[in-house]
Design a protein around this motif. Sequence first.
Motif, PDB file in Angstrom:
ATOM      1  N   ARG A 183       3.616   1.098   0.148  1.00 31.91           N
ATOM      2  CA  ARG A 183       2.933  -0.112  -0.310  1.00 31.91           C
ATOM      3  C   ARG A 183       1.587   0.546  -0.890  1.00 31.91           C
ATOM      4  N   GLN A 184       0.841   1.040   0.161  1.00 30.86           N
ATOM      5  CA  GLN A 184      -0.520   1.598  -0.102  1.00 30.86           C
ATOM      6  C   GLN A 184      -0.730   2.430  -1.310  1.00 30.86           C
ATOM      7  N   ASN A 188       3.145  -5.242   9.341  1.00 30.76           N
ATOM      8  CA  ASN A 188       1.805  -4.649  10.119  1.00 30.76           C
ATOM      9  C   ASN A 188       2.127  -4.750  11.815  1.00 30.76           C
ATOM     10  N   ALA A 193       4.519  -3.770  -3.266  1.00 33.53           N
ATOM     11  CA  ALA A 193       3.352  -3.234  -4.512  1.00 33.53           C
ATOM     12  C   ALA A 193       3.482  -4.076  -5.471  1.00 33.53           C
ATOM     13  N   GLU A 213       0.401   0.858  -4.582  1.00 34.32           N
ATOM     14  CA  GLU A 213      -0.311  -0.394  -5.145  1.00 34.32           C
ATOM     15  C   GLU A 213      -1.319   0.206  -6.179  1.00 34.32           C
TER      16      GLU A 213
END
Lengths: 274, 228, 234
Positions: free
Chosen positions: C120-121, C67, C52, C124
């Motif tokens: 990370r999501q 992913n 992030a 961020e």
Amino acid sequence: MFRRLLFALALLATPAPLPAGAQERVITISSTTSTEQSGLFGHILPLFREQTGITARVVALGTGQALDVGRRGDADVVFVHDRAAEERFVAEGFATRRQHVMFNDFVIIGPASDPARIAGSRDAVAAMRRIAEARAPFVSRGDRSGTHAAELRLWQQAGVEPSGSWYRAVGQGMGPALNTAAAQNAYILADRGTWLSFRNRQDLRILTEGDPRLFNQYGVMLVNPARHSHVKAADGQAFVDWIVSPAGQAAIASYKINGEQLFFPNAAQPEPTS
Amino acid sequence: MSGPVLRAEGLGYSVGERALLQGLDFGIAPGAPSFVIGPNGSGKSTLLRLLHGLLAPSQGRVVQAGIGRQAMVFQKPVLLRRSVTQNIAHALSLAGIRDAARIPAALEEVGLPHLAHRPARLLSGGEQQRVALARALALHPDILFLDEPTASLDPAATRAVEAILARAAARGMKIVMTTHDLHQARRLAGEILLLHRGRLIEQAPAETFFQSPASAEAQAFLRGDILE
Amino acid sequence: MQDLGAAFQQALGLVAAGDAGLWAIIALSLRVSLTATLIAACIGLPLGALLAVARFPGRQGLLVVLNALMGLPPVVAGLIIYILLSRSGPFGALGLLFTPAAMVIAQAVLITPILAALTRQVLEAMWEEYAEQLRSLGSGPGRAVRTLLWDGRFALLTVLLAGFGRASAEVGAVMVVGGNIEGFTRVMTTAIALETSKGDLPLALGLGIVLMAIVLGVNAAAQLLREASARWSG
Ligand SMILES: Nc1ncnc2c1ncn2[C@@H]1O[C@H](COP(=O)(O)OP(=O)(O)O)[C@@H](O)[C@H]1O
Ligand SMILES: [Mg+2]
């Protein structure tokens, strides 16, 4: 942080707390779903532990996979039921000796309506031929298990090469295959032990039984310590010795479901057929 | 101290093809606060970030002389999800300052000692901006950049912040600040830099700027005309 | 319908009976999945935070790999770990195959990418707000990661729960590397698979209901904690 990880892992890898001073003796047996799921191990392993102080852990797979686990050295003892494959295992040097332990029998199961009309005869080979001729749905384990090998032998003896939409190989263990057969009202070859402890029978029942060609011989082997040095040779051999000893044989004979004996010890005599 | 503490030399900043600032040459001297003023979008915030070092110039350079520590207060205060005290402690620890006594002193300075242990982000906007100010002041910076610190505050909170800044300036802290509020500039500024369309139009002592602005743009800006 | 009713009865009966074997299985399930979540968190959270915060060469590649790993079928992960841990494999000497430790490794491998991606999501968005302020205060990426992880702790609790849920629901990989050994590596999911294969569907469903109740309980506890403390941090 990394050290903490290792510590946590080490904690998990450690077996439950040991009685002071005692080094717990543990072996791993690679065996088949039929022996595990029929409840046989649940019956005899506590007796084995009582008499020898050794804990046996069972990994239950199809015979082919169970032998592979032994080949990789991930088990100390292999206890399966496919004589040809077992002899190959010995010939390859993964074990030095194979011993007879017991036999049970297979039964041909099918829907009560019996569209191939196999009920009433003991002749397993004829029954298989009729199923093929009627193109009645048949579920095959298809997983290189001992049961699968026995089924293929029967087809061969019947002169049938099973294929087509009626022949359904599921590639799964005995239980899931029985579930599939129950759902599709199909015929299936099953070991009696798994069948007896199987709960989801729906319309299925035993249609053919008692043919000597349906007898199913079990063998036991210590994985060769010369091939895999970490194999617990002494404790593994202790299991092999015990299971073919009068004490072990008696333990096998005493296991019953609904008063019905499932496995017949025969370490002393040669196997009945096939 | 004499000579500029900060100097822009041919300073420019572009995003892609677009020049947000260009050809800036000026010095900022120690002493009374320097105010960067100009209409919205003239490049005030961008300039402050360049001077503080948050942005790298596209052309030219920023020369700093004799500046030890610097700090910046943004238009919208960004406080951590912690108590007021922990917010200041975090900044001190990043600066390698161990003197915990600075925390109550800074809170005293901004008039919020009673909020020391409250969760910072649950305070009112004005209180949050004063905490951000306390965090900056606790660092004892030689130079303090403020980007429209009172833009979203009510008049009372604005006055409180101005008073704090005036005291800090009186102690010798150099203040470089943007505002779009001419009255605020009149109250606090020692000198004015007028920006328009990314260029420095005029730099003059505050008194001179407000009494006799040299450029046409400055005259128009002071009249309240909209600069094109 | 009848089956479901029977399953609920089974579930209640199982819990009421306080069967020692069942409790051992529940305890092992919790121990394995919580340890796996802890280990995955120690790797996945900082990794997610770093992704992030930092822009470094290879970051895009790492994101693609992460992913892809999220879509890794558990059985494949199990097989790879099986081969690595097997006595004939590179880590065979550790003797970890068919132990709870192997199951921990399998679950940790499966959920680390999930934790990293979710972290990370979550972070961020927070980083977008914090970035300039933290850089102004002289915070480097390493320090920023720590700040974000701490300030995002309540949001990250949800991430951890998602990881724990995935870990405890996993069956394919732990079956392969644990061997489903009774009294040693049998956990809730493998026990359910076993009872299903024995055709004892009510017992399997009953176990499933117990498992869901446990996961629900863990989630409820975490939610309470989260609400109590989020009120504090704003
Ligand atoms: N990162 C950016 N990319 C593109 N344009 C930007 C960027 N940052 C600012 N701008 C533009 O640059 C101009 C100056 O912005 P800014 O420095 O914020 O002005 P001010 O603070 O004087 O209002 C504005 O037109 C703004 O839209
Ligand atoms: Mg601005």
